[in-house]
Write an enzyme that holds these catalytic residues in place. Sequence first.
Site, PDB file in Angstrom:
ATOM      1  N   MET B   1       0.792  -1.211   0.000  1.00  8.76           N
ATOM      2  CA  MET B   1       0.000   0.000   0.000  1.00  8.76           C
ATOM      3  C   MET B   1       0.838   1.282   0.000  1.00  8.76           C
ATOM      4  O   MET B   1       0.252   2.355   0.042  1.00  8.76           O
ATOM      5  CB  MET B   1      -0.883  -0.005   1.238  1.00  8.76           C
ATOM      6  CG  MET B   1      -2.211   0.648   1.050  1.00  8.76           C
ATOM      7  SD  MET B   1      -3.233   0.168   2.439  1.00  8.76           S
ATOM      8  CE  MET B   1      -2.046   0.235   3.786  1.00  8.76           C
ATOM      9  N   PRO B   2       2.185   1.134  -0.044  1.00 10.64           N
ATOM     10  CA  PRO B   2       2.961   2.393  -0.017  1.00 10.64           C
ATOM     11  C   PRO B   2       2.684   3.234  -1.257  1.00 10.64           C
ATOM     12  O   PRO B   2       2.209   2.719  -2.278  1.00 10.64           O
ATOM     13  CB  PRO B   2       4.417   1.909  -0.042  1.00 10.64           C
ATOM     14  CG  PRO B   2       4.380   0.486   0.376  1.00 10.64           C
ATOM     15  CD  PRO B   2       3.059  -0.051  -0.086  1.00 10.64           C
ATOM     16  N   TYR B   3       3.005   4.515  -1.112  1.00  8.45           N
ATOM     17  CA  TYR B   3       2.916   5.465  -2.205  1.00  8.45           C
ATOM     18  C   TYR B   3       4.285   6.120  -2.327  1.00  8.45           C
ATOM     19  O   TYR B   3       4.826   6.620  -1.346  1.00  8.45           O
ATOM     20  CB  TYR B   3       1.859   6.533  -1.903  1.00  8.45           C
ATOM     21  CG  TYR B   3       1.953   7.708  -2.819  1.00  8.45           C
ATOM     22  CD1 TYR B   3       1.420   7.653  -4.103  1.00  8.45           C
ATOM     23  CD2 TYR B   3       2.601   8.870  -2.430  1.00  8.45           C
ATOM     24  CE1 TYR B   3       1.535   8.734  -4.970  1.00  8.45           C
ATOM     25  CE2 TYR B   3       2.717   9.954  -3.286  1.00  8.45           C
ATOM     26  CZ  TYR B   3       2.181   9.880  -4.556  1.00  8.45           C
ATOM     27  OH  TYR B   3       2.297  10.936  -5.413  1.00  8.45           O
ATOM     28  N   VAL B  41       2.076   1.978  -5.164  1.00  8.36           N
ATOM     29  CA  VAL B  41       1.932   2.953  -6.246  1.00  8.36           C
ATOM     30  C   VAL B  41       3.220   3.775  -6.353  1.00  8.36           C
ATOM     31  O   VAL B  41       3.754   4.225  -5.338  1.00  8.36           O
ATOM     32  CB  VAL B  41       0.740   3.903  -5.961  1.00  8.36           C
ATOM     33  CG1 VAL B  41       0.675   5.038  -6.984  1.00  8.36           C
ATOM     34  CG2 VAL B  41      -0.569   3.117  -5.948  1.00  8.36           C
TER      35      VAL B  41
END
Lengths: 67, 67, 67, 67, 67, 67
Positions: B1-3, B41
């Site tokens: 889920m990192p950006y 992402v």
Amino acid sequence: MPYVNIKITREGATAEQKAELVKGVTYLLRDILGKDPQTTVVIIDEVETDNWGIGGETVTVRRARGQ
Amino acid sequence: MPYVNIKITREGATAEQKAELVKGVTYLLRDILGKDPQTTVVIIDEVETDNWGIGGETVTVRRARGQ
Amino acid sequence: MPYVNIKITREGATAEQKAELVKGVTYLLRDILGKDPQTTVVIIDEVETDNWGIGGETVTVRRARGQ
Amino acid sequence: MPYVNIKITREGATAEQKAELVKGVTYLLRDILGKDPQTTVVIIDEVETDNWGIGGETVTVRRARGQ
Amino acid sequence: MPYVNIKITREGATAEQKAELVKGVTYLLRDILGKDPQTTVVIIDEVETDNWGIGGETVTVRRARGQ
Amino acid sequence: MPYVNIKITREGATAEQKAELVKGVTYLLRDILGKDPQTTVVIIDEVETDNWGIGGETVTVRRARGQ
């Protein structure tokens, strides 16, 4: 070492004005916080007026109304 | 889920290099922090050299001086 | 001279893991794009799970459901 | 006074859709948090599919595979 | 209407220094680009030294070595 | 796959309000642009009033004057 991001609408800022802005912000950070200009990064984003909203409207719509 | 947001100067990075960067950063986050690649992402911004400043000058000016 | 911002949920990443991430991303940019590690900036933001949403829900709510 | 940044892939959003998005987000912030629409800023970034990665791949590659 | 984001390491900037920075950047944008100070937004992020990397290392590690 | 970042001053938004905001923005992007809610990311940053400037002043100073 500071990092600065400036977002403005794309409405004709010149290379000279952008260079002045980079210089001005960099030396402000040196004068106020003692930050080293050599490692200060400034990035300017110029955003289309269709893509910038304020007051619930895009700038394109506001400009068309004369604001 | 990192950006992840990567900003580089617009100086000819190819689609292949950008794909490699996306892959590399995504698997680094999996290997170091156990993050799921499926929801990682990565967004790359390529910034004009007139709009990137370091050391109180734009990159355009530095390149013109040979730096 | 690249600038990288990594956002992850605040869920216990250690100083060592963050240092590995900084190193990994910096050398990836050198290896793929030839960027100078000395001027590559990496900033990690750790975000509370109440403040991170995916799929229309906060991570806090998803974690409570076992996701 | 909120500031909102929305990043989407550049795949044909119209000026009308972007205007709707600006309006929608601005009034959501008023309705949920009581924020003043007059000073709410919304900036939309449209990102090339070569520059957006998810699942370790760029969107260009995913679209080519039919995803 | 510009939006400015300044990221610095969290190392003791005072409320007065931050107020000076807000004022300085706002008037720089007025003087150079004619931007209206009333709608100029400046947000300062103070980042832990463990979360800021440069030269492939975190600032915490650099400070420990005396840099 | 959109990414949304919302910055507000830290002045007591509850977990419930933030969850509503995440949901509202996610479904707005689905309704207006057909974006898949499952991969829409929303990150909320709550910023100290000392670190948020508008009109050349910090919000702390404005609140002290009753604005």
